[in-house]
Design an enzyme around this catalytic site. Sequence first.
Site, short mmCIF file in Angstrom:
data_model
loop_
_atom_site.label_atom_id
_atom_site.label_comp_id
_atom_site.label_asym_id
_atom_site.label_seq_id
_atom_site.Cartn_x
_atom_site.Cartn_y
_atom_site.Cartn_z
N HIS A 118 0.81 -1.22 0.00
CA HIS A 118 0.00 0.00 0.00
C HIS A 118 0.84 1.27 0.00
O HIS A 118 0.36 2.34 -0.40
CB HIS A 118 -0.94 -0.02 1.21
N ASP B 264 -9.95 -4.57 -18.15
CA ASP B 264 -10.20 -5.56 -19.19
C ASP B 264 -8.90 -6.02 -19.83
O ASP B 264 -8.26 -5.27 -20.56
CB ASP B 264 -11.14 -4.95 -20.24
#
Length: 458
Positions: free
Chosen positions: A169, A381
């Site tokens: 993170h 995608d």
Amino acid sequence: MASSSSSSSSLKFTVRRCQPQLVPPAIPTPHEVKPLSDIDDQDGLRVHLPMIHIYKKQASMAEKDPVQVIRQALSQTLVFYYPFAGRLREGPNRKLMVDCTGEGVMFIEADADVTFDQLGDSLQPPFPCFHELLYYVPATQQITNTPLLLVQVTRLKCGGFILAIGLNHTMCDGPGYQQFMSAWAEMARGATKPSIAPVWRRELLMARDPPRIKCNHREFEQVRDTLPSSNQNMVQRSFFFGPLDIAALRRLIPQHQHCTTFDLITACLWRCRTKALQIEADEDVRMMCIVNGRGRFNPPLPVGYYGNAFAYPAAVTTAGKLCRNPFGYAVELINKVKGEMTEEYLQSVADLMVMKGRCLFTTVRSYIVSHLARFNLRQVDFGWGEAVYGGVAQAGVGRFLGVSYFCSAKNGNGEEGIIFPICLPAEAMERFAQEFNHMLCNKSQPQTSSATFIMSTL
């Protein structure tokens, strides 16, 4: 190839994993040391976030192997995002920096003898089988001197696949992660460079010289816990908010009261969770809302900046006021605290980190929410179309379990909405579910709630 078994409810399946390998950038990249910002390297972000993207079989991609496509695209993406291929080092005063060594990120190829349909309800957080879908290689859960990304691609028997990621993170936040994933997906679909060029510029969020705390940061107050803390007997459930649920919450506040969907959901969770934990009426409770700071700067942070650029100002009240006042009280507190987030506020957090040793946020009677749904990670995608689910795999951050992430999702009826996991002691979880359903099933329209939940024992 390693093999292990997992079960979700009555479903049992086996995952066979190849040996982990390092994927370096496709071509040589600069060898340099790049300091993280003073927002990046605070204690609360020194964790690995578990992320997951789930894809169905696509007839047009029948000849393509998702493992090969994703691994090759990752190598190409790391040419542009080369700090991810390096390793974190810690310098004086706990200052983190990226040693851009080009070593690469950890990658695991796997196969599961289960189909998409057989996984059923486990295709939403908290993913009881997640430990099989992202194998944590020994020592990779450290923060320094270890790969900054851990990736596992698991082929399903039906032709679909699951991409699971362990993200350090300190390297990026939600918008930064979306940007990196979009670039990776673009490369998988044939692009030669990302449509948005990555920008490092971490010096923009360094502490001032000399540092000076100019805002009131109640999210970092030191609070004494009056009760012994324990993570025993904890469970996670995932709840879904559809449009009818949001409408039900709006009916609970005055028509003239301005608020967002985020305000409504966050206020609802805060109240329900506080009641469920049975916190004493005179005790302070905190709701910390993660607020993106990119547009709060003048001029705004540059397009392509993928570092952490948020703060989590805390709304504070007593448990009694939160639970006994009308619902609009909680909504107003949330709406107001978001407005505290300014360029000066984020700069003040950076200064506070330097002055107070990169301290951890307040964990006592605290709750944190992050609105990842606005980034719609399902749209990433790789050539197989939109993901069935894209977002965090579970509640919590590191050892602190009081964090919920809102992610976009569809329910079983194909209805668009927001799903969030939450972690509570088992008895409190039952009370939370009752409070939650009570709020949504108000008298105006008693049968409209589309709230659902999934449970996993930790």
